[in-house]
Design an enzyme around this catalytic site. Structure first.
Site, mmCIF file in Angstrom:
data_model
loop_
_atom_site.group_PDB
_atom_site.id
_atom_site.type_symbol
_atom_site.label_atom_id
_atom_site.label_comp_id
_atom_site.label_asym_id
_atom_site.label_seq_id
_atom_site.Cartn_x
_atom_site.Cartn_y
_atom_site.Cartn_z
ATOM 1 N N ASP A 50 7.087 4.168 -4.094
ATOM 2 C CA ASP A 50 5.773 4.766 -3.901
ATOM 3 C C ASP A 50 4.689 3.751 -4.245
ATOM 4 O OD1 ASP A 50 3.598 6.382 -3.624
ATOM 5 O OD2 ASP A 50 4.336 7.995 -4.900
ATOM 6 N N HIS A 74 1.558 4.384 -3.749
ATOM 7 C CA HIS A 74 0.429 5.208 -4.201
ATOM 8 C C HIS A 74 -0.902 4.736 -3.633
ATOM 9 C CE1 HIS A 74 1.365 8.520 -6.850
ATOM 10 N NE2 HIS A 74 2.255 7.807 -7.508
ATOM 11 N N HIS A 133 6.615 16.502 0.179
ATOM 12 C CA HIS A 133 6.105 15.941 -1.074
ATOM 13 C C HIS A 133 5.972 17.108 -2.055
ATOM 14 C CE1 HIS A 133 2.736 14.706 -3.755
ATOM 15 N NE2 HIS A 133 3.308 13.524 -3.677
#
Length: 383
Positions: free
Chosen positions: A181, A183, A283
């Site tokens: 991830d 982000h 998610h």
């Protein structure tokens, strides 16, 4: 047909926002409207929606969804859509409970009998990575997700990317598959370098390698790497998703059912994605209601890939340690075996929420504020 009698919401530890809808015949359904760090804003949106929905036919889920979406004029975005998500999920749970069937039966039935899951392990710091990964293995997982970096500037030393490569190697040496991830913390010059460096180690996917505000950069990156690109937690409607499908930018779409319009809109997004040969990986670093709703989508969606699970996220509160199963009457419904959670057999979302515990915890739960991240120069870095 029964009318909506009441809609309540509960801010509960650690950072979740539950919604409870009851109808005039005594039926009930639970939803989740969690939006990390923005509970007060979502609560305000719910207050506005509740007034409009009391007395509506609870079975008319699509009509209610369209009423909230189209009659407000201003719509979309994380706050509005999270509030709508909580209501939508609760209505599906209510309807399925009244019909005494699982939600997935109302979505066309199951296409699989169990759901592959993964959980986050952090992983910013090399010294913690092996401990966290081994803990996930002991919990029955085969796949995990870890942070790629602690934060990188627009143009940083290439050496800051080395630790990401080494941490991924360490996790894979334990027999785990891992998604990384980003982000959205990386910017284009660094994301290109890191994607290339990671290719030989073959991560499961790279998530949010760039922010979705930069569709042109994501399109370029998609043409430069063989690693599957995943994102979608910051896309809230089918209209948000449309461009990325048309541009062949995304390989694995990650709608968050508590942000993306609930079961109704997440289902529509999944159907759109299938037409572009794009997989769905919900998610869900959230609470038990959002995960149960994601399970219902996973079980009834042909192009489902894997689902996130906030497993083992313990928080020290007065009522005790709160985690994903704390509010469940039967915790075994989320048991993991060989990386999978079995399809629930119960009606509605397949879980029973401890109403008494929710109300008790909600009495003294403060709003959860966003975390702050800063670089060595004091400048703000992406969360």
């Amino acid at each position: 047909m029964t009318k909506i009698k009441s809609i309540e919401y509960f801010r509960v530890k650690p950072r979740w926002l539950f919604v409870l809808i009851k109808d005039e015949s005594g039926g009930y359904g639970w939803g989740e409207a969690t939006l990390e760090g923005h509970s007060l804003a979502v609560e305000g949106a719910l207050d506005e929606m509740i007034v409009r929905l009391l007395g509506s036919e609870a079975d008319d889920i699509e009509h209610i969804w369209q009423t909230i979406w189209r009659h407000g004029f201003y719509r979309g975005g994380p706050v509005f859509m999270s509030a709508l998500s909580g209501i939508d999920i609760a209505l599906w749970d209510l309807k399925a409970r009244n019909l005494k069937v699982p939600v997935y039966q109302l979505l066309g039935g199951k296409v699989r009998n169990k759901v592959q899951v993964y959980a986050w392990i952090g992983g910013d710091r090399p010294k913690d990575i092996e401990i966290a990964a081994k803990a996930r293995i002991s919990q029955g997982l085969k796949c995990i997700k870890m942070n790629a970096t602690e934060g990188v500037n627009w143009l940083d030393s290439p050496s800051v990317l080395d630790s990401c490569v080494e941490r991924l190697k360490a996790v894979k040496s334990l027999g785990l598959d891992a998604g990384l991830d980003f982000h959205g913390r990386l910017h284009k010059p660094m994301a290109k370098q890191l994607a290339k460096a990671l290719e030989p180690i073959r991560p499961l996917f790279i998530e949010e390698p760039l922010l979705v505000e930069h569709p042109e950069a994501l399109k370029l990156l998609a043409g430069q790497t063989t690693i599957p690109i995943a994102f979608g937690e910051r896309l809230y409607t089918r209209w948000d998703v449309k461009r990325f499908l048309e541009d062949s930018t995304v390989d694995i779409l990650q709608p968050d059912i508590a942000h993306a319009g609930g079961i109704s809109e997440t289902r529509r997004i999944a159907i759109m994605a299938e037409a572009y040969d794009v997989g769905i990986a919900p998610h869900c670093p959230l609470g038990p209601i959002a995960f149960a709703a994601s399970m219902q989508i996973a079980l009834s969606t042909p192009n489902f890939v894997i689902c996130e699970m906030s497993l083992g996220m313990h928080y020290n509160v007065e009522a005790g340690d709160i985690d994903l199963t704390s509010y469940l009457v039967d915790e075994s419904v989320f048991d993991i075996k060989d990386g999978y959670v079995m399809a629930p057999t119960g009606i509605g979302l397949g879980i029973e929420i401890n109403d008494e515990m929710v109300r008790k915890i909600a009495k003294d739960t403060e709003p959860w504020q966003p975390k702050s991240f800063f670089g060595p120069d004091g400048a703000i870095r992406e969360w």
